[in-house]
Design a protein around this motif. Structure first.
Motif, PDB file in Angstrom:
ATOM      1  N   MET A   1       0.732  -1.155   0.159  1.00 30.74           N
ATOM      2  CA  MET A   1      -0.057  -0.210   0.013  1.00 30.74           C
ATOM      3  C   MET A   1       0.715   1.260  -0.029  1.00 30.74           C
ATOM      4  O   MET A   1       1.871   1.526   0.835  1.00 30.74           O
TER       5      MET A   1
ATOM      6  N   LYS B   1       4.253   2.030   1.839  1.00 29.82           N
ATOM      7  CA  LYS B   1       4.474   1.330   2.771  1.00 29.82           C
ATOM      8  C   LYS B   1       6.103   0.456   2.803  1.00 29.82           C
ATOM      9  O   LYS B   1       6.943   0.590   3.692  1.00 29.82           O
TER      10      LYS B   1
ATOM     11  N   LEU C   1       8.954   0.927   5.496  1.00 28.03           N
ATOM     12  CA  LEU C   1       9.654  -0.390   6.248  1.00 28.03           C
ATOM     13  C   LEU C   1      11.223  -0.215   6.043  1.00 28.03           C
ATOM     14  O   LEU C   1      11.721  -0.649   6.861  1.00 28.03           O
TER      15      LEU C   1
ATOM     16  N   LEU D   1      16.097  -7.618   5.322  1.00 31.28           N
ATOM     17  CA  LEU D   1      15.174  -6.704   4.672  1.00 31.28           C
ATOM     18  C   LEU D   1      14.080  -7.447   3.844  1.00 31.28           C
ATOM     19  O   LEU D   1      12.798  -6.832   4.043  1.00 31.28           O
TER      20      LEU D   1
ATOM     21  N   MET E   1      12.817 -10.157   4.385  1.00 33.30           N
ATOM     22  CA  MET E   1      11.646 -10.794   5.176  1.00 33.30           C
ATOM     23  C   MET E   1      10.842  -9.640   5.596  1.00 33.30           C
ATOM     24  O   MET E   1       9.775 -10.002   6.073  1.00 33.30           O
ATOM     25  N   LEU E   2      11.397  -8.500   6.075  1.00 34.80           N
ATOM     26  CA  LEU E   2      10.662  -7.562   6.599  1.00 34.80           C
ATOM     27  C   LEU E   2       9.626  -6.832   5.389  1.00 34.80           C
ATOM     28  O   LEU E   2       8.543  -6.752   5.793  1.00 34.80           O
TER      29      LEU E   2
ATOM     30  N   THR F   1       8.240  -8.373   2.775  1.00 35.45           N
ATOM     31  CA  THR F   1       7.248  -9.030   2.269  1.00 35.45           C
ATOM     32  C   THR F   1       5.886  -8.912   3.120  1.00 35.45           C
ATOM     33  O   THR F   1       4.798  -9.149   2.555  1.00 35.45           O
ATOM     34  N   VAL F   2       6.045  -8.052   4.154  1.00 32.21           N
ATOM     35  CA  VAL F   2       4.835  -8.064   5.005  1.00 32.21           C
ATOM     36  C   VAL F   2       3.897  -6.855   4.414  1.00 32.21           C
ATOM     37  O   VAL F   2       2.534  -6.799   4.196  1.00 32.21           O
TER      38      VAL F   2
ATOM     39  N   GLN G   1       1.763  -8.558   1.619  1.00 25.25           N
ATOM     40  CA  GLN G   1       0.770  -9.379   2.246  1.00 25.25           C
ATOM     41  C   GLN G   1      -0.274  -8.891   3.059  1.00 25.25           C
ATOM     42  O   GLN G   1      -1.401  -9.312   2.903  1.00 25.25           O
ATOM     43  N   THR G   2       0.034  -7.619   3.603  1.00 26.48           N
ATOM     44  CA  THR G   2      -1.201  -6.722   4.215  1.00 26.48           C
ATOM     45  C   THR G   2      -2.152  -6.393   2.901  1.00 26.48           C
ATOM     46  O   THR G   2      -3.388  -6.311   3.230  1.00 26.48           O
TER      47      THR G   2
ATOM     48  N   VAL H   1      -2.899  -8.037   0.062  1.00 32.22           N
ATOM     49  CA  VAL H   1      -3.768  -8.983  -0.371  1.00 32.22           C
ATOM     50  C   VAL H   1      -4.685  -9.306   0.579  1.00 32.22           C
ATOM     51  O   VAL H   1      -5.699  -9.884   0.231  1.00 32.22           O
ATOM     52  N   ALA H   2      -4.375  -9.509   1.902  1.00 34.70           N
ATOM     53  CA  ALA H   2      -5.454  -9.742   2.873  1.00 34.70           C
ATOM     54  C   ALA H   2      -6.450  -9.023   2.859  1.00 34.70           C
ATOM     55  O   ALA H   2      -7.629  -9.208   3.044  1.00 34.70           O
TER      56      ALA H   2
ATOM     57  N   ASN I   1       0.271 -15.729  -0.599  1.00 35.34           N
ATOM     58  CA  ASN I   1       1.515 -15.008  -0.652  1.00 35.34           C
ATOM     59  C   ASN I   1       2.498 -16.141  -1.257  1.00 35.34           C
ATOM     60  O   ASN I   1       2.067 -16.965  -2.012  1.00 35.34           O
TER      61      ASN I   1
ATOM     62  N   TYR J   1      12.625 -15.448   1.984  1.00 38.83           N
ATOM     63  CA  TYR J   1      11.854 -14.663   1.099  1.00 38.83           C
ATOM     64  C   TYR J   1      12.870 -14.197   0.228  1.00 38.83           C
ATOM     65  O   TYR J   1      14.002 -13.503   0.787  1.00 38.83           O
TER      66      TYR J   1
ATOM     67  N   GLU K   1      -8.685 -14.841   6.332  1.00 32.86           N
ATOM     68  CA  GLU K   1      -8.011 -13.523   5.801  1.00 32.86           C
ATOM     69  C   GLU K   1      -7.569 -12.699   7.020  1.00 32.86           C
ATOM     70  O   GLU K   1      -6.490 -12.214   6.850  1.00 32.86           O
TER      71      GLU K   1
ATOM     72  N   MET L   1      17.789  -7.809  12.534  1.00 36.18           N
ATOM     73  CA  MET L   1      18.884  -6.647  12.030  1.00 36.18           C
ATOM     74  C   MET L   1      19.277  -5.851  13.495  1.00 36.18           C
ATOM     75  O   MET L   1      20.566  -5.618  13.195  1.00 36.18           O
TER      76      MET L   1
END
Lengths: 404, 404
Positions: free
Chosen positions: A42, A45, A49, A65, A67-68, A70-71, A74-75, A77-78, A95, A144, B64, B82
């Motif tokens: 979004m 975002k 991050l 980084l 790993m961070l 990818t949230v 995911q936010t 799509v949910a 995901n 990831y 979801e 990190m």
């Protein structure tokens, strides 16, 4: 029909826009189409991050980084699955793990290797709209890995190819591909169609609408791309293989300020030295664009090349690491206040004189050309960054690309 | 030693606290221990995500919602990796997919089934601190499923069991288990040790420090738990199997306002009706606490039970759905302004008169008892919510649990 629809961060920046995208997806669903949606994070975002990460560790591990980051998707799509459900249509979000989106381990700049389609197929068969995280994949060790710039476009095209989709629609904040950036060139004209190759050159030259990786993949797998606006319902620009009946000489002009020139001066002319230079850079995932090599003199030569600005630091480190061995040289120069301006068009191939016409346009406004690169369908020059918009306008006018 | 350390949301709420936790983990690592860290989402992140979801869809699909919520812990673990790296120690973060943390499909309230330890073992062998997302798992279809309240504690204990850890440290904002909530009872005393069973009762009765699921699991697998503060280095409370040399009559008093009483009045006394009522509730993952059943009269009976307040709506729906078939009744009553107050202690088993002493304390301050439930090591009463703190204090004093 199976349609893959990709929406960028601006299109899902808040609740209202998410619901707007949900409605557009439902329209196609209600027509009986199978709909796969690919989303970016979004709004800003991803940048937020990255900032949060650097605040804790100025140089975070690339694996962490990713790993961070990818949230972010995911936010998106949910929330989109919830939005579509709230409008009465069944939806499911997936995901990179759930799809099984396999990539290389080049964290931050990974390449897609393979996409499993079984889960997606099952969800489509269950009459659900399937919403998939763009930009992200998983490597062989289940880490990831994000795809880097233009990653979500690439995800969308790869999914369209894997699912044999009938169309891959890329939604942006502009309503298609223009002959030049309409923010600078007032009379720029929207193209109804463009070939993969033209789009490729425009993309790689900073037209900004589509990333070259996604266009390359679309060309390779014959995926028909449509560039459309998420804000209105105008038809957009279709990117495909066939050329138009009436070929235009030049399709568009593009500028790219995100470029820097690195010059390696007095490079010892040992056998294979140029090869080694670019191999070292490639090994570190540094994309090199225009390359200029002087004629060797007195056992040395000068090599200049352009890279994206954020790759300068990495590139310099790579060169310095080998300065005392394979890349012995006198010194290295870096220039960042430069920009690329390019003209692109399949019509060029059979029309000599396009280059001359472009150079004339620049000469008319007194802009000095620092480097030149050409292909069959494009000509790119490197100029002083300050003149970018002026140069685009001049070239656009010279080729009479504006609306009648 | 292999130590599992779990930190809750408050302990990782911001950059400073994350770095503070990182330092504590590094201390153990530098002593030569293997360190596995389990984290919750930062601060109020989970609540914020739930709010964001409900803003888009007041009743989001549970599957979801779990997809959305899992980003909270993933953010925490990546930032922690990190932070630890920035202090010079290698670290890696893993989410439920990467570990392979298998759960049931009861989204929002899933149960852990199995944890693969191979990846964690490999990372520990590579001398990394391993940071794992609490609260989340994946089901058989690769969907995320969260564990519900106390989920991160459960993750930590399950990991400690699977890895055969020497200790499982649960860090909170209090420095151990007290004889009563020190916020209300000024002279409450910290316990150095407590048995699993006592802790279990205290946990399920609202002591708030540990969730009963995690204690149950610790007891089952013989995992030694330590409840400690993330803000200071005091020793905390050890939860283990052995009883103390000098048994106390009562170990603690706890109150729980998050409870509601549902009364099903005039239930048709068909064979198995009570069984059916609670089976329907269990099928919907509704945990029932105290149960009271009147003596049957004229072919009907009244059944009252308590549930957590957020389960009231679900419970009513379940009962109403079966009201015309297996659960025919006159009417249903709901009371939410009630609280449980409990005394817990392994010493009770051999000491009659504990119940009488507790009832006396409540009688002294004029509090009416609405329901009573007892076990070998605890007595719970349901009272008017308004008197909770007053009742805890009175009972605490009556048993002389305060500091000398």
């Amino acid at each position: 029909m199976l349609i893959v629809k990709k929406f960028g961060g601006t299109s899902v920046a808040n609740k209202e826009r998410i619901l707007n995208v949900a409605k557009r997806c439902i329209e196609d669903y209600k027509k009986g189409h199978e709909v796969v949606v690919v989303l970016s994070a979004m709004g800003k975002k991803t940048d937020e991050l990255i900032e949060q990460a650097r605040d804790i560790n100025p140089n975070p591990q690339k694996r962490e980084l990713d790993m961070l980051l990818t949230v972010g998707e995911q936010t998106s799509v949910a929330l989109m699955a919830m939005a579509i459900d709230s409008l009465g249509v069944p939806a499911v979000s997936l995901n990179a793990f759930q799809v099984a989106m396999h990539t290389t381990s080049a964290y931050g700049n990974a390449r897609l290797k393979r996409i499993d389609t079984e889960r997606i197929r099952n969800e489509l068969d269950a009459k659900r709209i399937v919403i998939i995280t763009g930009f992200q994949g998983i490597d062989k060790q289940d880490n990831y890995a994000t795809l880097g710039r233009g990653g979500s476009d690439t995800t969308a095209v790869a999914l369209a190819a894997a699912l044999k989709a009938d169309s891959c629609e890329i939604y942006t904040d502009v309503d298609g591909v223009y002959t030049a950036d309409p923010r600078f060139v007032k009379n720029a004209r929207k193209l109804n169609e463009i070939t993969y190759d033209e789009m490729l050159d425009l993309a790689s030259l900073g037209a900004g609408v589509l990333h070259n990786r996604s266009v390359e993949m679309a060309k390779k797998y014959g995926v028909q791309l449509v560039v459309r606006s998420s804000l209105n319902t105008s038809e957009g620009t279709v990117v495909k293989e066939e050329t138009r009946m009436e070929e235009m000489l030049v399709s568009g002009v593009a500028g790219d300020k995100n470029t820097a020139r690195i010059s390696v001066i007095g490079l010892q002319d040992n056998p294979g030295v140029t090869f080694k230079l670019f191999q070292h850079l490639a090994n570190h995932n540094i994309n090199v664009d225009i390359i200029l090599q002087s004629v060797a003199r007195e056992g040395t030569k000068d090599v200049s090349f352009t890279v994206a600005e954020d790759a300068v630091e990495d590139a310099l480190e790579v060169i310095k690491r080998h300065k005392n061995t394979s890349l012995a040289c006198d010194y290295i120069e870096v220039e960042t206040a430069v920009a690329k301006v390019s003209v692109v068009g399949a019509g060029m191939m059979s029309n000599p004189g396009v280059a001359a016409k472009m150079f004339e346009a620049l000469y008319d406004i007194g802009v000095t050309i620092k480097m030149i690169a050409t292909s069959e369908i494009r000509i790119t020059v490197l100029i002083d960054e300050a003149y970018t918009e002026q140069a685009i306008k001049a070239v656009h006018d010279k080729f009479m690309l504006g609306e009648a």
